[in-house]
Write a protein that holds these residues in place. Structure first.
Motif, short mmCIF file in Angstrom:
data_model
loop_
_atom_site.label_atom_id
_atom_site.label_comp_id
_atom_site.label_asym_id
_atom_site.label_seq_id
_atom_site.Cartn_x
_atom_site.Cartn_y
_atom_site.Cartn_z
N LYS A 37 -87.09 32.80 -53.72
CA LYS A 37 -88.53 32.92 -54.52
C LYS A 37 -89.42 33.18 -53.06
CE LYS A 37 -87.59 30.10 -58.29
NZ LYS A 37 -87.69 28.62 -58.80
N THR A 38 -89.42 32.23 -52.11
CA THR A 38 -90.59 32.61 -51.17
C THR A 38 -90.17 33.36 -50.04
OG1 THR A 38 -89.85 30.82 -49.84
CG2 THR A 38 -91.28 30.14 -51.52
N GLY A 39 -89.05 33.77 -49.70
CA GLY A 39 -88.51 34.52 -48.55
C GLY A 39 -88.54 33.58 -47.03
N LYS A 40 -89.00 32.58 -47.09
CA LYS A 40 -89.13 31.63 -45.98
C LYS A 40 -87.72 30.98 -45.76
CE LYS A 40 -94.12 30.17 -46.59
NZ LYS A 40 -95.09 29.17 -46.61
N LYS A 41 -87.67 30.82 -44.50
CA LYS A 41 -86.45 30.31 -44.01
C LYS A 41 -86.48 28.69 -44.11
CE LYS A 41 -85.81 34.16 -41.09
NZ LYS A 41 -85.67 34.45 -39.73
#
Length: 142
Positions: A37-41
């Motif tokens: 959803k966020t593309g954050k790791k």
């Protein structure tokens, strides 16, 4: 806590680099497991750990740990590559250590000093330079 979990995750990636495949060193310093959803790791890696802890004195040891392992992972990753990428990553590792010592002179008096010194000497040898380690770096104010 969250920081302890992030250190453990980065350490696990680094350990996989030591025992399985050098590609894991990249995950160790860059992080991994992106959220859809966020593309954050979800796993930060040593670089983000250093970035997050840098401004807090109470996390100075974790910061020094993260910067050390960032450099170690870049060195080990570089050593698994062919030229010219090999030298590029070995130089980056040396720069990681030099910058940390220059910006945080208290590192010289920390429990990390010997490890930084040994790793810097190893990097200098790989680059065909005399292995001077921390002794070869200018002290702040000189």
């Amino acid at each position: 806590n969250m920081l302890t979990a992030q250190v453990a995750a980065a350490s696990t990636y680094e350990d996989r680099g030591d025992h399985e495949n050098a590609k894991w060193y990249g995950f160790a310093w860059q992080g991994g497991r992106k959220e859809e959803k966020t593309g954050k790791k979800r796993i930060w890696g040593w670089a983000k750990l250093a970035h997050v802890t840098a401004r807090y004195k109470q996390y100075r040891d974790t910061f020094f740990q993260a910067r050390y392992h960032l450099a170690r992972c870049r060195l080990k990753y570089g050593l698994a590559l062919e030229e010219p990428r090999r030298t590029k990553y070995v130089k980056l590792a040396g720069n990681d250590l030099r910058i940390t010592v220059e910006l945080y002179p208290e590192l010289r008096d920390s429990s990390w000093a010997d490890r930084y010194d040994r790793l810097l000497k190893q990097i200098e040898k790989e680059l065909g330079q005399p292995p001077r380690g921390l002794a070869g770096l200018k002290k702040k104010g000189n």
